[in-house]
Scaffold this active site. Structure first.
Site, mmCIF file in Angstrom:
data_model
loop_
_atom_site.group_PDB
_atom_site.id
_atom_site.type_symbol
_atom_site.label_atom_id
_atom_site.label_comp_id
_atom_site.label_asym_id
_atom_site.label_seq_id
_atom_site.Cartn_x
_atom_site.Cartn_y
_atom_site.Cartn_z
ATOM 1 N N LYS A 157 0.911 -0.995 0.515
ATOM 2 C CA LYS A 157 -0.133 0.106 -0.310
ATOM 3 C C LYS A 157 0.690 1.213 -0.054
ATOM 4 C CE LYS A 157 -3.410 -1.793 2.422
ATOM 5 N NZ LYS A 157 -4.737 -2.083 1.562
ATOM 6 N N ARG A 177 -10.733 -11.675 2.633
ATOM 7 C CA ARG A 177 -11.407 -12.467 2.760
ATOM 8 C C ARG A 177 -10.894 -13.512 2.660
ATOM 9 N NH1 ARG A 177 -11.812 -9.320 -3.418
ATOM 10 N NH2 ARG A 177 -11.100 -7.206 -1.175
#
Length: 484
Positions: free
Chosen positions: A262, A336
């Protein structure tokens, strides 16, 4: 926590600091309770002079030096609904923070929802999180709030239940606010263990057990960290429970994005990426303390998504619990992947009647719904209605998002069963990916993407700046309704 007591102020003398809730009326605002004759005219004139319209949480302060009460706080409660009383409670927690004790004038027929809202707002509004000592002018002195209502069994019960829920919201806030150099998976697992109450069972799978049993998603995400991943399981199984709810909470204690790293700005608040786990755990503990007659199992996969020679890579194939495989298209779509393992395990071994997962999952949900609303995905009309109703009652917000069939093909992969990062619309494809792990429970499953409302950038009604503990109140309301 501030002590809230019901009844007249202690002693023969009136309270030094008085809180007067005012409700919106046709012309300005009107007190909800009868005022003492000696201050009635003065307060009415003050309301008129300040043009107080009863806006929820709006506080006007009337100083009265050398008189008793020495100070009067006029606070708006809007139309008198629970959310408005919640805003009023939070406003008093802050406006009267430097007072030792205050008394609140209410209607003799104080309703349960009014007291619940006010108390919850007060207890949530007083919350702060600091690792350093507060400055002298930041020290909170408010210790006791007396609500001038008859201490009936019903109202006393409301206070007792509300105190449990508010304390658990603040526990979730504490966990989420804790910096990640402290909050490793093992630290978080230990904090959960220390909070386990009577009747709740706790177990944890370490890295070796995860490998032995085939939790490939959790192992992949946590493989790059010096702090090994874990899977924590809490169980509340009271006698007579007829329904079994399984909660799965995302517990990424810090997210660098992995190899697909990120940018710095996006990494700054990644200590909040375990907010789903904090909410699921806190709600389970609250349900147990409230002795709700419903069986709850909570699974929190805990991992730190870091960079190292052992980190997972884009292009890798992950084999999940139960055998489904994921082709890694982004290591920054890690939540997820760990939740998939926990969901597959729940379906295979726990026999849930309902499966609900909560996760700070996608920035796309914030783009779609803004900062205060969580995205709710489900194929069950009953779950949609019951969860939405619970959120509204709790003063939180959810909005249904579609599990659109036209994007199912995008979740497929070339060399594996599934693609972990199918792209836009990001919140929808993430939900579709998770639905594959609900298996035969897909019509009894709901996914809540709570990324945006899990954090507040400012003080806002009962929300402090920082972690909000979003979802604890909604889940407890929902579980209470299901328990009958």
């Amino acid at each position: 926590m501030i002590s809230i007591r019901l009844g007249a102020p202690r002693g023969a003398d009136p309270a030094d600091v008085l809180v007067i809730p005012v409700q919106a009326a046709d012309q300005g605002a009107a007190p909800v309770g009868a005022l003492p004759e000696e201050i009635s005219a003065e307060v009415s004139q003050f309301i008129t002079q300040t043009a107080h319209a009863g806006k929820p949480g709006k506080v006007e302060i009337l100083p009265r030096p050398l008189r008793v009460p020495t100070k009067i706080l006029v606070v708006g409660v809007g139309s008198g609904d629970e959310n408005s009383w919640r805003a009023a409670g939070a406003a008093i927690a802050r406006s009267a923070a430097r007072e030792a004790e205050v008394a609140v004038i209410v209607s003799p027929q104080l309703a349960e929802h009014e007291l619940r809202g006010f108390a919850e707002g007060l207890w949530l509004g007083e919350y702060t999180y600091r690792l350093r000592d507060p400055k002298p002018d930041q020290v909170r002195l408010l210790a006791t709030v007396t609500v001038a209502a008859e201490p009936t069994a019903a109202l006393t019960g409301v206070l007792d239940r509300t105190r449990v829920i508010a304390a658990r919201v603040n526990f979730a806030r504490d966990l989420t606010n804790t910096p990640s150099q402290i909050k490793t998976p093992s630290w978080l697992a230990e904090q959960i263990k220390q909070q386990v109450t009577e009747g709740v069972s706790y177990s944890v799978r370490d890295q070796a057990q995860l490998a032995e049993e085939g939790f490939g998603g959790i192992l992949a995400v946590g493989g790059g960290s010096a702090h090994p991943p874990l899977l924590v399981q809490l169980s509340w199984n009271p006698p007579g429970a007829t329904e079994h709810v399984v909660l799965v909470g995302k517990g990424i204690t810090f997210d660098t994005g992995g190899v697909d790293i990120k940018p710095n700005d996006a990494m700054q608040l990644m200590r909040k990426d375990m907010g789903g786990a904090a909410t699921a755990v806190a709600a389970t503990l609250a349900a147990a303390e409230l002795n709700l007659p419903i069986r709850i199992t909570t699974l929190t996969p805990l991992a730190e998504n870091m960079l190292s020679g052992g980190a997972w890579r884009s292009g890798d194939v992950v084999r999940h619990y139960g055998g489904l495989t994921s082709e890694v298209h982004s290591t920054d779509a890690e939540g997820r992947v760990v939740m998939a393992d926990a969901m597959a395990y729940a379906v295979a071994h726990l026999e849930p009647d309902l499966l609900l997962d909560l996760a700070t999952l996608t920035g796309a949900s914030r783009v779609a719904l803004g900062k205060k609303t969580a995205a709710l995905f489900t194929d069950s009309p009953e779950l949609l209605e019951s969860l939405t109703t619970a959120a509204v009652a709790a003063g939180e917000q959810v909005w249904q998002m579609p599990l659109a069939d036209e994007y199912v093909k995008d979740v497929a992969a070339e060399i594996a069963d599934l693609n972990n990062a199918a792209g836009n619309p990001g919140a929808i494809t993430a939900a579709l990916y998770l639905r594959e792990f609900a298996g035969p429970l897909r019509n009894k499953w709901a996914h809540i993407d709570m990324s945006a409302p899990s954090w507040s950038g400012e003080v806002d009604s009962e929300l402090a700046k920082g972690a909000t503990g979003w979802g604890v109140r909604t889940l407890v309301r929902w579980l209470t309704t299901r328990a009958g």
